[in-house]
Design a protein around this motif. Sequence first.
Motif, mmCIF file in Angstrom:
data_model
loop_
_atom_site.group_PDB
_atom_site.id
_atom_site.type_symbol
_atom_site.label_atom_id
_atom_site.label_comp_id
_atom_site.label_asym_id
_atom_site.label_seq_id
_atom_site.Cartn_x
_atom_site.Cartn_y
_atom_site.Cartn_z
ATOM 1 N N VAL A 124 -7.316 -10.595 -1.958
ATOM 2 C CA VAL A 124 -7.770 -11.180 -3.146
ATOM 3 C C VAL A 124 -6.917 -12.051 -3.830
ATOM 4 C CG1 VAL A 124 -9.295 -9.184 -3.590
ATOM 5 C CG2 VAL A 124 -7.225 -9.049 -4.311
ATOM 6 N N LEU A 125 -7.469 -12.968 -4.321
ATOM 7 C CA LEU A 125 -6.566 -14.064 -5.290
ATOM 8 C C LEU A 125 -6.884 -13.580 -6.747
ATOM 9 C CD1 LEU A 125 -7.369 -17.414 -3.475
ATOM 10 C CD2 LEU A 125 -5.459 -15.659 -2.893
ATOM 11 N N VAL A 126 -5.806 -13.233 -7.412
ATOM 12 C CA VAL A 126 -5.865 -13.076 -9.004
ATOM 13 C C VAL A 126 -5.120 -13.900 -9.841
ATOM 14 C CG1 VAL A 126 -5.359 -10.928 -10.452
ATOM 15 C CG2 VAL A 126 -5.404 -10.669 -7.865
ATOM 16 N N PHE A 145 -8.966 -6.283 -12.944
ATOM 17 C CA PHE A 145 -8.202 -6.371 -11.715
ATOM 18 C C PHE A 145 -7.214 -5.410 -11.264
ATOM 19 C CE2 PHE A 145 -9.460 -10.866 -12.240
ATOM 20 C CZ PHE A 145 -9.739 -11.216 -11.068
ATOM 21 N N ASP A 146 -6.697 -4.802 -12.403
ATOM 22 C CA ASP A 146 -5.874 -3.619 -12.221
ATOM 23 C C ASP A 146 -6.537 -2.325 -11.619
ATOM 24 O OD1 ASP A 146 -2.960 -4.477 -12.734
ATOM 25 O OD2 ASP A 146 -3.818 -4.609 -14.904
ATOM 26 N N ARG A 147 -7.612 -2.024 -12.356
ATOM 27 C CA ARG A 147 -8.428 -0.902 -11.892
ATOM 28 C C ARG A 147 -9.104 -1.229 -10.519
ATOM 29 N NH1 ARG A 147 -9.421 -0.701 -17.092
ATOM 30 N NH2 ARG A 147 -11.054 -2.197 -17.257
ATOM 31 N N PRO A 153 -5.869 0.269 -2.552
ATOM 32 C CA PRO A 153 -4.520 0.090 -2.217
ATOM 33 C C PRO A 153 -4.195 -0.590 -1.075
ATOM 34 C CG PRO A 153 -5.127 2.234 -1.882
ATOM 35 C CD PRO A 153 -6.284 1.825 -2.531
ATOM 36 N N GLY A 154 -4.950 -0.882 -0.003
ATOM 37 C CA GLY A 154 -4.646 -1.501 1.185
ATOM 38 C C GLY A 154 -4.660 -2.937 1.084
ATOM 39 N N VAL A 155 -5.351 -3.463 0.187
ATOM 40 C CA VAL A 155 -5.872 -5.022 -0.128
ATOM 41 C C VAL A 155 -4.386 -5.579 -0.493
ATOM 42 C CG1 VAL A 155 -7.052 -6.350 -1.368
ATOM 43 C CG2 VAL A 155 -8.173 -4.484 -0.737
ATOM 44 N N THR A 156 -4.239 -7.022 0.358
ATOM 45 C CA THR A 156 -3.183 -7.844 -0.160
ATOM 46 C C THR A 156 -3.709 -8.472 -1.310
ATOM 47 O OG1 THR A 156 -2.724 -7.996 2.437
ATOM 48 C CG2 THR A 156 -1.968 -9.786 1.092
ATOM 49 N N SER A 157 -2.951 -8.515 -2.327
ATOM 50 C CA SER A 157 -3.197 -9.312 -3.576
ATOM 51 C C SER A 157 -2.308 -10.364 -3.803
ATOM 52 C CB SER A 157 -3.278 -8.154 -4.917
ATOM 53 O OG SER A 157 -1.977 -7.437 -4.920
ATOM 54 N N VAL A 158 -2.819 -11.296 -4.113
ATOM 55 C CA VAL A 158 -1.859 -12.794 -4.179
ATOM 56 C C VAL A 158 -2.347 -13.297 -5.817
ATOM 57 C CG1 VAL A 158 -1.479 -14.838 -3.488
ATOM 58 C CG2 VAL A 158 -2.163 -13.369 -1.838
ATOM 59 N N GLY A 159 -1.224 -12.982 -6.551
ATOM 60 C CA GLY A 159 -1.271 -13.672 -7.919
ATOM 61 C C GLY A 159 -0.952 -15.120 -7.869
#
Length: 190
Positions: A124-126, A145-147, A153-159
């Motif tokens: 996900v792009l954040v 987005f935090d919730r 928890p296994g998702v790759t998050s890219v700010g």
Amino acid sequence: MSQTSTVPHERAALRTHLQAVRVQWLACTPGQAAAAALAQRLRELLEQLEPQCLGLYWPLDGEFNAVIDLLAHALPQPPTLALPYAYKASRRMDYRRWDGSPPALKDECDIASCAGALVQPDVVLVPCVGFTREGYRLGYGGGYFDRWLAAHPGVTSVGLAWSCAEASFAVEPHDQALTLVLTEHEIISP
């Protein structure tokens, strides 16, 4: 610009300050050149990550427009695309499959979204109003987005952030660290 307290009004003031800085910075030469640099870094990163389902966001004023860039420059192996849909009453968010056409629907927070089937992105792009070197982000204060990240928890998050948005603020219990923060200058891996 250091914030040492978690009082909500202090975060609100920091958010307002960073949004004003962003407007000024985007009007200057470095800001005007930043989108192309961030787009290139993002394409390279996504080629490495090879997402199966990519969660995007519809950009608000001053945010990096990853949607337009990614649709204009297709990845070698295009992933399924998804847009978030926020529910105000329950303060939750889902991702919906998106076909890339201009969104004809708005979520309950009045942000462009879509009516596709529910999906769970693996990347996900954040958007970041602000960020820290430790991978925490300051968003718009809704916590959507935090919730979502806490529940996946296994998702790759890219700010995705402009370099001018780096800040210092106290981490609150609900804050979720991002996997990476990407700016026009660097990849920050906490």
